[in-house]
Design an enzyme around this catalytic site. Sequence first.
Site, PDB file in Angstrom:
ATOM      1  N   GLY A  30      54.077  98.076   6.154  1.00 51.10           N
ATOM      2  CA  GLY A  30      55.327  97.329   5.950  1.00 51.10           C
ATOM      3  C   GLY A  30      55.983  97.568   4.605  1.00 51.10           C
ATOM      4  O   GLY A  30      56.678  96.694   4.089  1.00 51.10           O
ATOM      5  N   SER A  31      55.778  98.763   4.031  1.00 56.14           N
ATOM      6  CA  SER A  31      56.286  98.969   2.668  1.00 56.14           C
ATOM      7  C   SER A  31      57.810  98.864   2.583  1.00 56.14           C
ATOM      8  O   SER A  31      58.334  98.370   1.589  1.00 56.14           O
ATOM      9  CB  SER A  31      55.800 100.296   2.080  1.00 56.14           C
ATOM     10  OG  SER A  31      56.440 101.363   2.714  1.00 56.14           O
ATOM     11  N   SER A  32      58.527  99.285   3.632  1.00 55.74           N
ATOM     12  CA  SER A  32      59.996  99.228   3.525  1.00 55.74           C
ATOM     13  C   SER A  32      60.490  97.779   3.542  1.00 55.74           C
ATOM     14  O   SER A  32      61.386  97.411   2.779  1.00 55.74           O
ATOM     15  CB  SER A  32      60.661 100.055   4.624  1.00 55.74           C
ATOM     16  OG  SER A  32      60.429  99.488   5.886  1.00 55.74           O
ATOM     17  N   ALA A  89      58.640  95.216   2.585  1.00 50.84           N
ATOM     18  CA  ALA A  89      58.122  94.602   1.350  1.00 50.84           C
ATOM     19  C   ALA A  89      59.018  94.910   0.159  1.00 50.84           C
ATOM     20  O   ALA A  89      59.272  94.047  -0.682  1.00 50.84           O
ATOM     21  CB  ALA A  89      56.698  95.073   1.089  1.00 50.84           C
ATOM     22  N   GLY A  95      52.079 102.041   7.986  1.00 49.15           N
ATOM     23  CA  GLY A  95      52.080 100.848   8.825  1.00 49.15           C
ATOM     24  C   GLY A  95      51.810  99.573   8.057  1.00 49.15           C
ATOM     25  O   GLY A  95      51.458  98.557   8.639  1.00 49.15           O
ATOM     26  N   ASP A 135      57.692  92.644  10.183  1.00 47.97           N
ATOM     27  CA  ASP A 135      57.321  93.103   8.832  1.00 47.97           C
ATOM     28  C   ASP A 135      57.925  92.207   7.760  1.00 47.97           C
ATOM     29  O   ASP A 135      57.270  91.876   6.777  1.00 47.97           O
ATOM     30  CB  ASP A 135      57.801  94.552   8.595  1.00 47.97           C
ATOM     31  CG  ASP A 135      56.907  95.564   9.290  1.00 47.97           C
ATOM     32  OD1 ASP A 135      56.075  95.145  10.115  1.00 47.97           O
ATOM     33  OD2 ASP A 135      57.045  96.767   9.004  1.00 47.97           O
TER      34      ASP A 135
HETATM   35  O1  PMV Z   1      53.154 101.348  12.150  1.00 50.24           O
HETATM   36  P1  PMV Z   1      53.869 100.056  12.061  1.00 50.24           P
HETATM   37  O2  PMV Z   1      53.232  99.015  11.228  1.00 50.24           O
HETATM   38  O3  PMV Z   1      55.332 100.186  11.816  1.00 50.24           O
HETATM   39  O4  PMV Z   1      53.737  99.359  13.501  1.00 50.24           O
HETATM   40  C1  PMV Z   1      54.288  99.852  14.639  1.00 50.24           C
HETATM   41  C2  PMV Z   1      54.024  98.878  15.743  1.00 50.24           C
HETATM   42  C3  PMV Z   1      54.334  99.416  17.120  1.00 50.24           C
HETATM   43  O5  PMV Z   1      53.970  98.377  18.019  1.00 50.24           O
HETATM   44  C4  PMV Z   1      53.529 100.645  17.422  1.00 50.24           C
HETATM   45  C5  PMV Z   1      55.805  99.753  17.288  1.00 50.24           C
HETATM   46  C6  PMV Z   1      56.733  98.574  17.291  1.00 50.24           C
HETATM   47  O6  PMV Z   1      57.953  98.812  17.133  1.00 50.24           O
HETATM   48  O7  PMV Z   1      56.307  97.432  17.476  1.00 50.24           O
END
Ligand code: PMV
Length: 316
Positions: A103-105, A107, A101, A148
């Site tokens: 945001g590595s892709s 980034a 979660g 992201d």
């Molecule tokens: O896990 P991440 O950082 O890709 O975040 C997902 C965020 C959610 O709200 C759970 C899903 C979304 O598409 O917004």
Amino acid sequence: MEEKLANGHSHGKIILMGEHAVVYGEPSIALPFPAAVMTATVKPTTGALLVDCSYYQGIANDMPEVLQSLKKAIETALLSLGKPLRNIRVTIESTIPPERGMGSSAAVAVAVTRAIYQYYGAKLSNEALLELVHLSEQVAHGNPSGLDAVTTSGDEPVFFRKGHPFIPFQLHMDAYLIVADTGVTGQTKEAVSSIASRIENGDQKRTLNQIRSLGELAEQARHYLEQNRPTELGQAMDQAHELLTDLGVSSPELNQLVSAANAAGALGAKLTGGGRGGCMIALAETKEDAEQVSAALREAGAVATWITHLRQEEEK
Ligand code: PMV
């Protein structure tokens, strides 16, 4: 002969508030996370396009399925410049853990695009960067919100509501954010669809109320960040974690780390991102407190921790 070389940089992102609720039109807040960084380097070579990262070294065309969004990012940048898909080697170095979660892709796409543009001496506007990154994020995530890409390439916190423009805003905050990795891959897709099925088959009213409450907490969090109110922000984080747990998107590992952070003096703590693994965040008032919380998190099983200063605007 002097070797031509170009670099592109980006950083991680953290969702501070509003994950999951954002799917249902509620606001969310994401922060750039400069403690985890990505660098792409482009060098000349002769022949096929080469990629060098910790998961793969070799010809771009033979990259495994999991790296297709990286391939797409490289190709998209080259094609947008009218350059051939050959004669360069792209090296990626990253301290952003994948599938947590952070945001590595996005980034990696930001860093690669910046490096390729620099290599060819081409100007890259922010708008063009986001458009190019969007194409590779579609490969990685299907239907990305773009959050992201904005937060891994920019320096400002972003307030976001689906269907509305991103609103960057300034922090007036003096506190420390600790991020801890459970070491377990996050399961964003599964978590998102479990909430959807609660709404369809379960207690719809309760679930929608919880989602609305998460949105309200994101609104409040923005004010706390703008008004240097860390204590209230910590409390809002605790409430958000409780709601996310009730919604079924936490995990025993995340709950253990959240409890450990609070027991070690954090102002508040919650999971961040999709949940069911991945990372959690905690807020601390001072650097010493943050270090104490970070040590407690490692003792409680975190495989990695990071500390970042949420600075007041004047310090920047
Ligand atoms: O896990 P991440 O950082 O890709 O975040 C997902 C965020 C959610 O709200 C759970 C899903 C979304 O598409 O917004």
